[in-house]
Design a protein around this motif. Structure first.
Motif, mmCIF file in Angstrom:
data_model
loop_
_atom_site.group_PDB
_atom_site.id
_atom_site.type_symbol
_atom_site.label_atom_id
_atom_site.label_comp_id
_atom_site.label_asym_id
_atom_site.label_seq_id
_atom_site.Cartn_x
_atom_site.Cartn_y
_atom_site.Cartn_z
ATOM 1 N N ASN A 87 20.693 -9.071 35.606
ATOM 2 C CA ASN A 87 21.069 -8.887 34.203
ATOM 3 C C ASN A 87 20.928 -9.982 33.165
ATOM 4 N N VAL A 88 21.105 -11.463 33.429
ATOM 5 C CA VAL A 88 20.532 -12.475 32.647
ATOM 6 C C VAL A 88 19.120 -12.286 32.244
ATOM 7 N N THR A 89 18.145 -12.157 33.312
ATOM 8 C CA THR A 89 16.915 -11.889 32.878
ATOM 9 C C THR A 89 16.623 -10.883 32.062
ATOM 10 N N ALA A 90 17.146 -9.565 32.262
ATOM 11 C CA ALA A 90 17.053 -8.531 31.739
ATOM 12 C C ALA A 90 17.062 -8.759 29.999
ATOM 13 N N ARG A 91 18.448 -9.397 29.727
ATOM 14 C CA ARG A 91 19.055 -10.092 28.250
ATOM 15 C C ARG A 91 17.687 -10.689 27.827
ATOM 16 N N TRP A 92 17.335 -11.633 28.906
ATOM 17 C CA TRP A 92 16.254 -12.564 28.246
ATOM 18 C C TRP A 92 15.036 -11.786 27.706
ATOM 19 N N MET A 93 14.592 -10.948 28.484
ATOM 20 C CA MET A 93 13.403 -10.069 28.305
ATOM 21 C C MET A 93 13.628 -9.243 27.034
ATOM 22 N N ALA A 94 14.846 -8.715 26.940
ATOM 23 C CA ALA A 94 15.121 -8.009 25.688
ATOM 24 C C ALA A 94 15.234 -8.539 24.440
ATOM 25 N N THR A 95 15.742 -9.937 24.582
ATOM 26 C CA THR A 95 15.450 -10.796 23.097
ATOM 27 C C THR A 95 14.264 -11.107 22.994
ATOM 28 N N LEU A 96 13.540 -11.601 24.111
ATOM 29 C CA LEU A 96 11.946 -11.838 24.032
ATOM 30 C C LEU A 96 11.109 -10.531 23.199
ATOM 31 N N ALA A 97 11.473 -9.401 23.850
ATOM 32 C CA ALA A 97 10.942 -8.225 23.200
ATOM 33 C C ALA A 97 11.321 -7.955 21.710
ATOM 34 N N THR A 98 12.421 -8.284 21.544
ATOM 35 C CA THR A 98 13.017 -7.899 20.103
ATOM 36 C C THR A 98 12.154 -9.056 19.340
ATOM 37 N N ASP A 99 12.008 -10.263 19.560
ATOM 38 C CA ASP A 99 11.192 -11.059 18.874
ATOM 39 C C ASP A 99 10.023 -10.527 18.375
#
Length: 127
Positions: A87-99
């Protein structure tokens, strides 16, 4: 069996997860554990072209990354998926994708504005 450490930074968790998931055998183990809702190393080894000892080593890496945990049931250790690190990794990836989406949208706006300005400008006479 790794417990989530208080104060363990998200960067550390993401790095551990990505390193653990870099190996296709470990990704397959995680898939099998998720589908079976837990299994022993012996059961998992029956599904893979590697030895039980290799499975145990891969499970140790997944455990150290916080992706699985093992609990003793009689003489066997039964492994299950722990979703928190994923979940932590998925949130990081989602933030990266948003950026990246934001950056790409900016590039698109700049390119469209440049194209519109070029089309709106009067033609320049040839030299």
């Amino acid at each position: 069996m790794r417990e989530e450490r208080p104060g363990a930074g998200a960067d550390e968790v993401v790095n551990s997860v990505l390193a653990a998931l870099a190996d296709p055998t470990r990704r397959r183990l995680l898939d099998l554990l998720a589908a079976q809702r837990g299994a022993t190393a012996t059961t998992l080894a029956d599904e893979l072209p590697v030895s039980r000892q290799a499975v145990v080593k891969h499970l140790a890496v997944l455990d150290a990354a916080g992706l699985v945990c093992g609990s003793r049931v009689g003489r066997e250790v039964r492994y299950t998926v722990r979703p928190a690190a994923l979940n932590v990794t998925a949130r990081w990836m989602a933030t990266l994708a948003t950026d990246w989406d934001r950056r790409l949208a900016t590039i698109k706006r700049v390119a469209e504005a440049a194209e519109a300005a070029e089309q709106a400008a009067p033609p320049t006479p040839p030299d």
